[in-house]
Design a protein around this motif. Structure first.
Motif, PDB file in Angstrom:
ATOM      1  N   VAL A 105       0.960  -1.046   0.137  1.00  0.00           N
ATOM      2  CA  VAL A 105      -0.186  -0.295  -0.319  1.00  0.00           C
ATOM      3  C   VAL A 105       1.003   1.544  -0.176  1.00  0.00           C
ATOM      4  O   VAL A 105       0.671   1.670  -0.310  1.00  0.00           O
ATOM      5  CB  VAL A 105      -0.852  -0.097   1.088  1.00  0.00           C
ATOM      6  N   SER A 106       1.827   1.041   1.140  1.00  0.00           N
ATOM      7  CA  SER A 106       2.923   2.414   0.384  1.00  0.00           C
ATOM      8  C   SER A 106       3.381   2.458  -0.392  1.00  0.00           C
ATOM      9  O   SER A 106       3.424   3.629  -0.962  1.00  0.00           O
ATOM     10  CB  SER A 106       3.833   2.250   1.657  1.00  0.00           C
ATOM     11  N   ARG A 107       3.934   1.031  -1.170  1.00  0.00           N
ATOM     12  CA  ARG A 107       4.458   1.778  -2.597  1.00  0.00           C
ATOM     13  C   ARG A 107       3.460   2.573  -3.427  1.00  0.00           C
ATOM     14  O   ARG A 107       3.288   3.059  -4.069  1.00  0.00           O
ATOM     15  CB  ARG A 107       5.177   0.562  -2.727  1.00  0.00           C
ATOM     16  N   LYS A 108       2.432   1.236  -3.477  1.00  0.00           N
ATOM     17  CA  LYS A 108       1.386   2.205  -4.564  1.00  0.00           C
ATOM     18  C   LYS A 108       1.095   3.988  -3.956  1.00  0.00           C
ATOM     19  O   LYS A 108       1.356   4.692  -5.256  1.00  0.00           O
ATOM     20  CB  LYS A 108      -0.310   1.304  -4.891  1.00  0.00           C
ATOM     21  N   ILE A 109       0.799   4.094  -2.997  1.00  0.00           N
ATOM     22  CA  ILE A 109       0.475   5.313  -2.657  1.00  0.00           C
ATOM     23  C   ILE A 109       1.670   6.583  -3.134  1.00  0.00           C
ATOM     24  O   ILE A 109       0.856   7.138  -3.568  1.00  0.00           O
ATOM     25  CB  ILE A 109       0.584   5.384  -0.880  1.00  0.00           C
ATOM     26  N   SER A 110       2.286   6.060  -2.254  1.00  0.00           N
ATOM     27  CA  SER A 110       4.108   6.972  -2.832  1.00  0.00           C
ATOM     28  C   SER A 110       4.368   7.233  -4.584  1.00  0.00           C
ATOM     29  O   SER A 110       4.388   8.295  -5.100  1.00  0.00           O
ATOM     30  CB  SER A 110       5.090   6.073  -2.671  1.00  0.00           C
ATOM     31  N   HIS A 111       4.043   5.820  -5.266  1.00  0.00           N
ATOM     32  CA  HIS A 111       3.834   5.831  -6.558  1.00  0.00           C
ATOM     33  C   HIS A 111       2.586   7.296  -7.252  1.00  0.00           C
ATOM     34  O   HIS A 111       3.761   7.768  -8.328  1.00  0.00           O
ATOM     35  CB  HIS A 111       4.254   4.602  -7.403  1.00  0.00           C
ATOM     36  N   LEU A 115       3.438  10.766  -9.314  1.00  0.00           N
ATOM     37  CA  LEU A 115       3.518  11.246 -10.514  1.00  0.00           C
ATOM     38  C   LEU A 115       1.592  12.064 -10.988  1.00  0.00           C
ATOM     39  O   LEU A 115       1.874  13.270 -11.489  1.00  0.00           O
ATOM     40  CB  LEU A 115       2.451   9.855 -10.372  1.00  0.00           C
ATOM     41  N   ILE A 116       1.149  12.281  -9.382  1.00  0.00           N
ATOM     42  CA  ILE A 116       0.257  13.503  -9.380  1.00  0.00           C
ATOM     43  C   ILE A 116       0.965  14.849  -9.791  1.00  0.00           C
ATOM     44  O   ILE A 116       0.655  15.400  -9.977  1.00  0.00           O
ATOM     45  CB  ILE A 116      -0.791  13.193  -8.485  1.00  0.00           C
ATOM     46  N   GLN A 117       1.884  14.387  -8.578  1.00  0.00           N
ATOM     47  CA  GLN A 117       2.791  16.134  -8.029  1.00  0.00           C
ATOM     48  C   GLN A 117       4.288  16.047  -9.348  1.00  0.00           C
ATOM     49  O   GLN A 117       3.718  17.547  -9.327  1.00  0.00           O
ATOM     50  CB  GLN A 117       4.267  16.158  -7.145  1.00  0.00           C
ATOM     51  N   GLY A 118       4.174  15.091 -10.950  1.00  0.00           N
ATOM     52  CA  GLY A 118       5.034  15.406 -11.567  1.00  0.00           C
ATOM     53  C   GLY A 118       4.194  16.282 -13.119  1.00  0.00           C
ATOM     54  O   GLY A 118       4.163  16.208 -13.897  1.00  0.00           O
TER      55      GLY A 118
END
Length: 209
Positions: A105-111, A115-118
């Motif tokens: 879950v942590s990996r999915k949220i961070s990824h 993407l959203i920030q970029g």
């Protein structure tokens, strides 16, 4: 400040997810609210929704004014109709299953957050997304008039025979429409069907989100 909405009935789960988000974003003050409405959605950076069977395929007008936020859908089982189009309001949703590990879950949220920030400059992220300003052509699913009549009677507890008599159709026609409703919303049992019909009724009466 990171504004988070976690809409879930399980208080311990909400708190656990909140603590996880605090860990993932240590440089920001994370605040949490459980309610989903126009005011909270408009200012939220992360929105977490519990999606019951069929709910990911219907319109969510409360999300109409959300900004370019991270939206996550909590599901008990696999996402509905893999590859099928979702409503515009959920087209960029990140599905999370409760059985997933904290690390996954942590990996999915961070990824997804990276993407959203970029994708969009900070100023644009504060603007309502233009593609949500017009719901014309949205692929959300709905009931036909006949399916709506049959669903309403099923919700009231009427039998197939009783529905057939009231609507002046055959038992086979009622069963066929019931099957179409379940197939359209990826419902696998009578229990899921009745739960979904209760959800629709709650939305119609304003009692659900």
């Amino acid at each position: 400040m990171l504004k988070v909405i976690i809409n879930d009935d399980d208080r311990l789960f909400r708190q656990g997810l909140f603590l996880l988000l605090q860990t993932l974003f240590p440089d920001q003050k994370v605040t949490m609210r459980p309610d989903v409405n126009t005011a909270t959605v408009a200012g939220a950076d992360i929105i977490v929704l519990t999606l019951r069977s069929g709910e990911a395929l219907i319109c969510h007008p409360e999300l109409f004014h959300r900004k370019h936020s991270l939206i996550m859908g909590l599901e008990e089982r696999a996402a509905p109709d893999a590859g099928a189009p979702l409503p515009l309001c959920l087209s960029d949703i990140l599905f999370i299953h409760r059985q997933e590990s904290t690390a996954d879950v942590s990996r999915k949220i961070s990824h997804r957050w990276s993407l959203i920030q970029g994708e969009i400059p900070a100023r644009a992220r504060e603007m309502p997304r233009q593609r949500l300003l017009n719901c014309y052509g949205c692929p959300h699913r709905w009931l036909s008039q006949q399916q709506h009549r049959i669903a309403a009677l099923l919700y009231r507890g009427a039998s197939v025979d009783a529905i057939a008599r009231e609507l002046g159709v055959s038992d086979k026609t009622v069963c066929a429409h019931k099957h179409l409703i379940m197939s359209k919303f990826n419902l696998r049992s009578n229990f899921e069907l009745l739960s979904f019909l209760r959800l629709l009724q709650a939305r119609l009466t304003g009692a659900c989100r």
